[in-house]
Design an enzyme around this catalytic site. Structure first.
Site, PDB file in Angstrom:
ATOM      1  N   HIS A   1      -0.391   0.939  10.638  1.00 21.08           N
ATOM      2  CA  HIS A   1      -1.738   0.687   9.609  1.00 21.08           C
ATOM      3  C   HIS A   1      -2.922   1.253  10.805  1.00 21.08           C
ATOM      4  O   HIS A   1      -3.580   1.752  10.548  1.00 21.08           O
ATOM      5  CB  HIS A   1      -2.299  -0.259   8.466  1.00 21.08           C
ATOM      6  CG  HIS A   1      -1.513  -0.774   7.844  1.00 21.08           C
ATOM      7  ND1 HIS A   1      -0.794  -2.243   8.309  1.00 21.08           N
ATOM      8  CD2 HIS A   1      -0.674  -0.088   6.888  1.00 21.08           C
ATOM      9  CE1 HIS A   1      -0.113  -2.124   6.888  1.00 21.08           C
ATOM     10  NE2 HIS A   1      -0.369  -0.699   5.881  1.00 21.08           N
TER      11      HIS A   1
ATOM     12  N   HIS B   1       3.119   4.767   3.018  1.00 21.93           N
ATOM     13  CA  HIS B   1       4.888   4.441   3.586  1.00 21.93           C
ATOM     14  C   HIS B   1       6.112   5.334   3.283  1.00 21.93           C
ATOM     15  O   HIS B   1       6.767   4.323   3.423  1.00 21.93           O
ATOM     16  CB  HIS B   1       4.688   3.103   3.933  1.00 21.93           C
ATOM     17  CG  HIS B   1       3.609   1.860   4.461  1.00 21.93           C
ATOM     18  ND1 HIS B   1       2.538   2.691   5.594  1.00 21.93           N
ATOM     19  CD2 HIS B   1       2.364   1.199   4.187  1.00 21.93           C
ATOM     20  CE1 HIS B   1       1.302   2.065   5.742  1.00 21.93           C
ATOM     21  NE2 HIS B   1       1.910   0.790   4.823  1.00 21.93           N
TER      22      HIS B   1
ATOM     23  N   ASP C   1      -1.844  -8.068   0.753  1.00 23.22           N
ATOM     24  CA  ASP C   1      -0.743  -8.396   0.236  1.00 23.22           C
ATOM     25  C   ASP C   1      -0.628 -10.058  -0.635  1.00 23.22           C
ATOM     26  O   ASP C   1      -0.695 -10.317  -2.004  1.00 23.22           O
ATOM     27  CB  ASP C   1       0.135  -7.989   1.058  1.00 23.22           C
ATOM     28  CG  ASP C   1      -0.039  -6.546   1.176  1.00 23.22           C
ATOM     29  OD1 ASP C   1       0.522  -5.203  -0.239  1.00 23.22           O
ATOM     30  OD2 ASP C   1       0.234  -6.088   1.820  1.00 23.22           O
TER      31      ASP C   1
ATOM     32  N   GLY D   1       0.766  -1.488   0.397  1.00 22.76           N
ATOM     33  CA  GLY D   1      -0.467   0.420   0.197  1.00 22.76           C
ATOM     34  C   GLY D   1       0.385   1.117  -0.040  1.00 22.76           C
ATOM     35  O   GLY D   1       2.307   1.470   0.643  1.00 22.76           O
TER      36      GLY D   1
END
Length: 335
Positions: free
Chosen positions: A222, A60, A113, A57
C-alpha cells in the site's frame, strides 16, 4: 497532473470490476445474493468441508478474489481500494462457505482487516459457525524477527492460501487446517522493491514520491515505508539484496527445497521479472537449495506500481503435497 486510468465513475469502480470478473469467470464464481461485495466459489463449499474465506482490499488483483475456486478459497469479501471489507460481506462469506465443519478466515495482518474480520467472526458465532483466524505475516521487511507477529501479509499470501485451501479441500478437520495454514505462514518469506508509485482511482494522483533515479527496498503493497531508499540498482544487485535478507532468516540447509514466486507489483513486465528469477536460481544453486516449482507474474499487485517482490516457501514433504494439490480458480489453476 492526474494519472491516466481506464475507469468510469470511481465511486462504483469495485462494483463494475466485480461485474466484469463474474462475467469473465461464470464457471468459477458468483456473487452472494444480497451481498454484492461477497464472492463465492461455484464448486468450493460442500457439506463436511472446512470453509476457507480470504479477503481484503481491492487493487491487489488477482489477490484476493482471483484465488476463489475449487481447491483454494471458498469465498472472498472485497473492500475498497487498499481498504478492508466491512463486517457484513465477510459474514455473508462465512455463511456461504460453511459446510458445518467450521470456517477458516485468512487475510493479511492489517489493523482494519483484523477489526472487521473479528467482528464478522462474532456474527458468525451467533449462527453457530465456528471461525478460526490465521493472519499472514510473510513480509520480512515490515518488522524484525523478534516481532514477527507485527509483520504484514503480502505476496506470500499466494503460497499460504494455496496450502490452506488444499488442506480444506482434502477434508481435513478445522484444527488440522488451522495448523497447516500457520505452518505455511511460518515457512513463507517475502521482500519487495518499489521503483515508482501507484495512484488511487479516486484521486488519480501518486500516493507517494520516489525520485526519477530512486528505488525503495522493502516497501509495502500500500506504499508503506521500506527499509532502504537509494539509487536504482541492477536486477542482480536488487535480487541479491532481497535474497540476502530472506536466506539470512530462512537459514536453509544444503539439500532443502523451496517454491519460488517472483511477483510484479503491477507495472513491471515479465522480461524484468525473469531477470530477477534468473538470479534467484543462481543464489539458491550456490547454497545447494533446489527449486520444486516457480511462479513468475502478477499474483499480488498494487494497482500500477512499478516494482517486484520475491517470495520463498521453505518446503517439507507435508507442505509440498499440499502445494501440488489441484485447484481451479477464477484467475489461477494448478494440477
Amino acid at each position: 497532473m492526474k494519472t491516466k486510468k481506464l475507469i468510469n465513475d470511481p465511486k462504483v469502480i469495485i462494483e463494475e470490476m466485480l461485474e466484469g470478473i463474474v462475467a469473465a469467470h461464470p464457471k468459477h464464481v458468483r456473487q452472494v445474493e444480497g451481498a454484492p461485495r461477497a464472492v463465492v466459489a461455484l464448486n468450493g463449499p460442500r457439506k463436511g468441508k472446512v470453509g476457507l474465506v480470504i479477503g481484503g482490499g481491492s487493487g491487489h488483483e488477482p489477490t484476493f478474489v482471483g484465488f476463489v475456486g475449487k481447491g483454494l478459497a471458498d469465498a472472498c469479501p472485497i473492500g475498497n481500494v487498499f481498504a478492508s471489507p466491512p463486517p457484513d460481506p465477510i459474514y455473508e462469506c462465512a455463511k456461504a462457505a460453511s459446510g458445518g465443519a467450521g470456517v477458516l478466515f485468512m487475510y493479511g495482518n492489517y489493523a482494519g482487516d483484523v477489526m472487521n474480520f473479528d467482528m464478522a467472526a462474532e456474527m458468525a458465532g451467533m449462527d453457530e459457525i465456528e471461525v478460526r483466524t490465521v493472519l499472514t505475516t510473510d513480509d520480512i521487511a515490515s518488522a524484525p524477527l523478534d516481532q514477527k507477529e507485527k509483520r504484514r501479509g503480502v505476496a506470500g499470501n499466494f503460497f499460504i492460501f494455496k496450502i490452506a485451501g488444499a488442506a480444506c479441500d482434502t477434508m481435513k478437520p478445522l484444527d488440522e487446517c488451522e495448523r497447516l495454514a500457520r505452518k505455511a505462514n511460518a515457512h513463507t518469506y517475502t521482500m519487495g522493491v518499489c521503483l515508482s508509485p501507484c495512484s488511487l482511482p479516486q484521486t488519480q494522483k501518486y500516493s507517494f514520491e520516489l525520485g526519477p533515479d530512486e528505488m525503495e527496498i522493502g516497501m509495502g503493497i500500500h506504499g508503506e515505508p521500506g527499509v532502504a531508499k537509494g539509487p536504482i540498482q541492477t536486477a542482480d544487485a536488487v535480487t541479491d539484496a532481497i535474497m540476502d535478507k530472506i536466506l539470512g532468516e530462512m537459514k536453509p540447509n544444503k539439500g532443502d527445497k523451496v517454491a519460488v514466486l517472483v511477483n510484479s507489483l503491477g507495472a513491471t513486465p515479465l522480461m524484468e521479472l525473469y531477470l530477477l528469477n534468473r538470479r534467484v536460481k543462481q543464489r539458491l544453486d550456490q547454497v545447494g537449495v533446489s527449486i520444486h516449482q516457480t511462479w513468475v507474474g502478477n499474483y499480488c499487485t498494487s494497482l500500477e506500481m512499478a516494482g517486484a517482490s520475491i517470495t520463498l516457501l521453505h518446503l517439507d514433504d507435508e507442505l509440498t503435497g499440499l502445494l501440488d494439490h489441484p485447484c481451479d480458480c477464477a484467475m489461477f489453476r494448478a494440477g
